[in-house]
Enzyme design. Sequence first.
Site, mmCIF file in Angstrom:
data_model
loop_
_atom_site.group_PDB
_atom_site.id
_atom_site.type_symbol
_atom_site.label_atom_id
_atom_site.label_comp_id
_atom_site.label_asym_id
_atom_site.label_seq_id
_atom_site.Cartn_x
_atom_site.Cartn_y
_atom_site.Cartn_z
ATOM 1 N N SER A 142 53.325 61.789 80.824
ATOM 2 C CA SER A 142 54.625 61.928 80.124
ATOM 3 C C SER A 142 54.706 61.530 78.909
ATOM 4 C CB SER A 142 55.673 61.078 80.995
ATOM 5 O OG SER A 142 56.838 61.045 80.528
ATOM 6 N N TYR A 155 58.735 52.318 83.239
ATOM 7 C CA TYR A 155 58.039 53.740 83.155
ATOM 8 C C TYR A 155 57.181 53.822 82.296
ATOM 9 C CZ TYR A 155 57.835 58.706 84.183
ATOM 10 O OH TYR A 155 57.341 59.718 84.438
#
Length: 241
Positions: A142, A155
């Site tokens: 990501s 995250y």
Amino acid sequence: MQSITGKTALITGAGRGIGRALAHAFAREGVHVALMGRTRANVENVENELSEFDVKTVSVQADVSDGEEVKEAVQSVKDALGEIDILVNNAGIGKFGRFLDLSEDDWRSVWDVNVMGIYHVIQAVLPEMIERQAGEIVNISSTSGLRGTEGSSAYSASKFAVHGLTESLMREMRRENIRVQAISPSKVITDFASEHNLSDGTEDREHFMQAEDLADVVISQLKLHPRMFVKNAELWATNPK
């Protein structure tokens, strides 16, 4: 460009979203597909969807954070489809909120899936790739693994770790003719985005990245001549509205 027709791909987190889109993209290319997911019904549904394609498929249930489950699932894939040529580590979860609001359990669950999950699956697949001196490993990361954002400490930390793992493994595996790469998308319109309030449902979805767009990138990079590869592809929406 090289053909990937006839190869076998294992996709984790294959029951929906990006994993499902990857499964369809591979099947259209004539790639045999192994679907691994935590929820059996989801991967079985995707397997049924792939019945229209002239490829072999198998679905296996496994929580990637559990090393023993992964070993058993990978062996089931090998028994059904043979050697695994392509591994796509797509399984991932997110916990979002202010740093002091995230518990230690939140952090551990994200780390166990997003980092240790990749470790477990690569451990189960890599030795045979080295033996054959051939293989492809794609880690879905990501843009949160390239720059931190407010509310994404757990995250982002896990996705930064994915990039570190990918970089190190890439340098080790190049000499074994194994390509290791990361795909780093910004927001992709999937159930994951909706569940974590990353998509409020009011944006013009066609102006944001779709799971199928990411799958197209993975396919195109796997088709590159074996003598080269893209270490990390950072993907952005052109004109989000």
